[in-house]
Write an enzyme that holds these catalytic residues in place. Sequence first.
Site, short mmCIF file in Angstrom:
data_model
loop_
_atom_site.label_atom_id
_atom_site.label_comp_id
_atom_site.label_asym_id
_atom_site.label_seq_id
_atom_site.Cartn_x
_atom_site.Cartn_y
_atom_site.Cartn_z
N ARG A 130 8.15 0.24 -1.56
CA ARG A 130 6.78 0.75 -1.66
C ARG A 130 5.94 -0.29 -0.95
O ARG A 130 6.01 -1.48 -1.28
CB ARG A 130 6.34 0.84 -3.12
CG ARG A 130 4.83 1.05 -3.29
CD ARG A 130 4.39 0.89 -4.74
NE ARG A 130 2.99 1.21 -4.97
CZ ARG A 130 1.99 0.32 -4.98
NH1 ARG A 130 2.23 -0.96 -4.74
NH2 ARG A 130 0.76 0.71 -5.21
N ASN A 142 0.24 -7.22 2.32
CA ASN A 142 -1.07 -7.18 2.97
C ASN A 142 -1.84 -8.49 2.79
O ASN A 142 -2.66 -8.85 3.61
CB ASN A 142 -1.89 -6.03 2.36
CG ASN A 142 -3.36 -6.06 2.76
OD1 ASN A 142 -3.69 -5.88 3.94
ND2 ASN A 142 -4.23 -6.32 1.80
N ASP A 188 2.66 -1.83 -0.74
CA ASP A 188 1.40 -1.92 -1.46
C ASP A 188 0.23 -2.03 -0.48
O ASP A 188 0.34 -2.69 0.55
CB ASP A 188 1.45 -3.17 -2.35
CG ASP A 188 0.18 -3.38 -3.14
OD1 ASP A 188 -0.10 -2.56 -4.03
OD2 ASP A 188 -0.56 -4.35 -2.86
N ARG A 214 -9.21 -2.80 6.88
CA ARG A 214 -7.94 -3.42 7.26
C ARG A 214 -8.03 -4.91 7.55
O ARG A 214 -7.02 -5.62 7.45
CB ARG A 214 -7.37 -2.69 8.47
CG ARG A 214 -6.64 -1.42 8.06
CD ARG A 214 -6.93 -0.31 8.97
NE ARG A 214 -6.14 0.88 8.69
CZ ARG A 214 -6.21 1.98 9.42
NH1 ARG A 214 -7.01 2.03 10.47
NH2 ARG A 214 -5.50 3.04 9.11
N ARG A 257 8.14 10.97 -8.27
CA ARG A 257 8.33 9.71 -8.98
C ARG A 257 7.84 9.86 -10.42
O ARG A 257 6.71 10.26 -10.65
CB ARG A 257 7.56 8.60 -8.28
CG ARG A 257 7.69 7.22 -8.96
CD ARG A 257 6.89 6.14 -8.24
NE ARG A 257 5.48 6.43 -8.26
CZ ARG A 257 4.56 5.81 -7.51
NH1 ARG A 257 4.94 4.89 -6.65
NH2 ARG A 257 3.30 6.14 -7.59
N GLU A 311 1.56 3.02 0.16
CA GLU A 311 0.48 3.33 -0.77
C GLU A 311 -0.83 3.46 0.02
O GLU A 311 -1.44 2.47 0.42
CB GLU A 311 0.31 2.24 -1.84
CG GLU A 311 -0.67 2.67 -2.92
CD GLU A 311 -1.74 1.64 -3.28
OE1 GLU A 311 -2.51 1.89 -4.21
OE2 GLU A 311 -1.83 0.59 -2.61
C1 AAO Z 1 -7.84 -8.54 -9.64
C2 AAO Z 1 -9.12 -8.30 -10.42
C3 AAO Z 1 -10.31 -8.25 -9.48
C4 AAO Z 1 -10.38 -9.53 -8.67
C5 AAO Z 1 -9.06 -9.74 -7.95
C6 AAO Z 1 -9.02 -11.06 -7.22
O1 AAO Z 1 -9.02 -7.09 -11.15
O2 AAO Z 1 -11.50 -8.09 -10.24
O3 AAO Z 1 -11.41 -9.44 -7.71
O4 AAO Z 1 -7.98 -9.72 -8.90
O5 AAO Z 1 -9.24 -12.10 -8.11
C7 AAO Z 1 -4.23 -4.87 -8.64
C8 AAO Z 1 -5.39 -4.52 -9.54
C9 AAO Z 1 -6.65 -5.27 -9.15
C10 AAO Z 1 -6.37 -6.76 -9.07
C11 AAO Z 1 -5.31 -6.93 -8.00
C12 AAO Z 1 -4.95 -8.38 -7.73
O6 AAO Z 1 -5.63 -3.14 -9.49
O7 AAO Z 1 -7.65 -5.03 -10.13
O8 AAO Z 1 -7.56 -7.46 -8.75
O9 AAO Z 1 -4.10 -6.26 -8.44
O10 AAO Z 1 -4.55 -9.01 -8.87
C13 AAO Z 1 -7.82 0.07 -3.66
C14 AAO Z 1 -6.67 -0.09 -2.67
C15 AAO Z 1 -5.32 0.14 -3.29
C16 AAO Z 1 -5.15 -0.64 -4.59
C17 AAO Z 1 -6.28 -0.20 -5.51
C18 AAO Z 1 -6.22 -0.92 -6.86
O11 AAO Z 1 -6.86 0.78 -1.57
O12 AAO Z 1 -4.35 -0.30 -2.35
O13 AAO Z 1 -7.53 -0.54 -4.89
N1 AAO Z 1 -3.82 -0.45 -5.19
C19 AAO Z 1 -2.75 -1.46 -4.97
C20 AAO Z 1 -1.95 -1.71 -6.23
C21 AAO Z 1 -2.80 -2.42 -7.25
C22 AAO Z 1 -3.18 -3.80 -6.73
C23 AAO Z 1 -3.40 -3.84 -5.28
C24 AAO Z 1 -3.22 -2.75 -4.45
C25 AAO Z 1 -3.65 -5.15 -4.67
O14 AAO Z 1 -1.41 -0.52 -6.68
O15 AAO Z 1 -2.16 -2.53 -8.49
O16 AAO Z 1 -4.40 -4.24 -7.39
O17 AAO Z 1 -2.37 -5.70 -4.37
C26 AAO Z 1 -11.49 3.81 -3.43
C27 AAO Z 1 -10.57 3.66 -2.26
C28 AAO Z 1 -9.23 3.12 -2.65
C29 AAO Z 1 -9.38 1.87 -3.50
C30 AAO Z 1 -10.23 2.25 -4.73
C31 AAO Z 1 -10.40 1.07 -5.68
O18 AAO Z 1 -11.04 4.90 -4.25
O19 AAO Z 1 -10.37 4.91 -1.64
O20 AAO Z 1 -8.50 2.81 -1.47
O21 AAO Z 1 -8.09 1.45 -3.92
O22 AAO Z 1 -11.50 2.66 -4.25
O23 AAO Z 1 -11.11 0.06 -5.05
C32 AAO Z 1 -12.92 8.02 -6.26
C33 AAO Z 1 -12.68 8.13 -4.77
C34 AAO Z 1 -11.60 7.17 -4.35
C35 AAO Z 1 -12.04 5.80 -4.69
C36 AAO Z 1 -12.23 5.78 -6.18
C37 AAO Z 1 -12.67 4.45 -6.71
O24 AAO Z 1 -11.77 8.46 -6.99
O25 AAO Z 1 -12.30 9.44 -4.46
O26 AAO Z 1 -11.33 7.24 -2.97
O27 AAO Z 1 -13.22 6.72 -6.57
O28 AAO Z 1 -13.91 4.10 -6.14
#
Ligand code: AAO
Length: 511
Positions: A210, A115, A212, A173, A352, A248
């Site tokens: 997967r 992405n 991401d 997106r 998984r 994901e």
């Molecule tokens: C890092 C730093 C950041 C910095 C960035 C850039 O931590 O502070 O800004 O670098 O310098 C991983 C880490 C991130 C990291 C990133 C890059 O988790 O912390 O950032 O690597 O190094 C969203 C996405 C989902 C993603 C998830 C983490 O939709 O795709 O965030 N997962 C994947 C991977 C993950 C990875 C990435 C993607 C990026 O598995 O390891 O990140 O490649 C809502 C939305 C979700 C959203 C969450 C969190 O969720 O629905 O879509 O996920 O927010 O933002 C309730 C709600 C629920 C909500 C949740 C949290 O539970 O029901 O919907 O609250 O608000």
Amino acid sequence: MKFFLLLSAVGVCWAQYNPHTRQGRTAILHLFEWRWADIAVECERYLARKGFGGVQVSPPNENAVITNPYRPWWERYQPVSYKLCTRSGNEDEFRNMVTRCNNVGVRIYVDAVINHMCAESNAPGTSSTCGNYYNPQNREFPAVPYSGWDFNDAKCKTGSGGIENYNDAAQVRDCRLTGLLDLALEKDYVRTKIAEYMNYLIDIGVAGFRLDASKHMWPGDIKAILDKLNNLNTNWFPEGSRPFIFQEVIDLGGEAIKSSEYFGNGRVTEFKYGAKLGTVIRKWNGEKMAYLKNWGEGWGFMPSDRALVFVDNHDNQRGHGAGGASILTFWDARMYKMAVGFMLAHPYGIARVMSSYRWERHFENGKDVNDWIGPPNNNGATKEVTINPDTTCGNDWVCEHRWRQIRNMVAFRNIADGEPFTNWWDNGSNQVAFGRGNKAFIVFNNDDWSLSLTLQTGLPAGTYCDVISGDKVGGDCTGSRVYVSDDGTAEFSISNTAEDPFIAIHAGSKL
Ligand code: AAO
């Protein structure tokens, strides 16, 4: 002729939902942050023999090296190029792993970060895992190559250039996810570069991907990339096999983007599964195990044949992503084993299993401020997974998949594969039991009082070894025994204070 065409169409469109595991192997495993060399030997010395179907590996492509904080696990979600060198190993080691795992029938699925590239804020230079130069401010990634034209800067309409509102599908997106440079996946050039990377992996022998951050990509753009992919390598897979795809997408309800938009491309992660199961096992919000009788679609989950399920993942086991405080992890081992046991016994979805490393947690205001800590390492170099005399892992690798209760439930799932969900019983509270045809049966006691009664198991008469408290070794059982009578019933008693308050038996544990 018409019938034949219909059949072949069904064959083609089903392919990307199939994990291509060897016959009789069902569950897959995430070896989070493991080195390729350790995965190769784990396939040979453990996974194949214990019936694991395949392994999801951490992203194999070059990523930004982050030093503040020092080498966080999440640097691997910041791509710099599609060259195969990371903390897990180099290309030779990756190829060696794929070959050795495939040769013992264990599949490899790659975590594909397509992405975006790395964060805009990273300093320009060669701080990357293969040492390739990049300049995020100028959008220069010469090792791909990508340049300014290949990103969504112009397409994103928010003031900050980042995602500000998850109720607006277009910005989710087209804008940056936490500052990560968003690729213009509508461009054929970008699609081609990504497909070249994935095809390179397919030709090496991986069985699928997967995807991401799929929520942050338009389903049509994903499809255009998938349409460019090769069939799987015929050294290990039948001619015409399509890569297994699981996307994901976090859909807990209440946002603009729905999991169902992605079903055409492949399977989708069902995040409701772990969030709800954690709530039930913890007995929060008045939930009870008795309510699990219609677990699956009955709980508002996606269709089983589209779902990839898990109790926890690498994000929500440390407060990233979604699911919240209800998520169970190895830190809550007793409840975790019950939850994983339930998942593996239940027919819903492709399951998984998570395999983690330990880190030093430090909570401030309810948040773990050490949620960034990377895998066990010496000055940044990931430590080997060592194996203790008792078969558990050393060097702070948790290896949940080697815990007897979890490893034996993987075998249970394999034996129960294709069998219906049968003989449900509950006490209206947190004592439940169910079977899988005449192959397997499981009983849980998550109440605060003991369970003691006779239940219909559906199994043929005989003496069975409970695979939670022990193992069947030769003709013997190191745990407790269950005696099934001619009419299929058996007596069970489970103390509410037992370390593992559940019992599982199956055709393979018959003495
Ligand atoms: C890092 C730093 C950041 C910095 C960035 C850039 O931590 O502070 O800004 O670098 O310098 C991983 C880490 C991130 C990291 C990133 C890059 O988790 O912390 O950032 O690597 O190094 C969203 C996405 C989902 C993603 C998830 C983490 O939709 O795709 O965030 N997962 C994947 C991977 C993950 C990875 C990435 C993607 C990026 O598995 O390891 O990140 O490649 C809502 C939305 C979700 C959203 C969450 C969190 O969720 O629905 O879509 O996920 O927010 O933002 C309730 C709600 C629920 C909500 C949740 C949290 O539970 O029901 O919907 O609250 O608000």
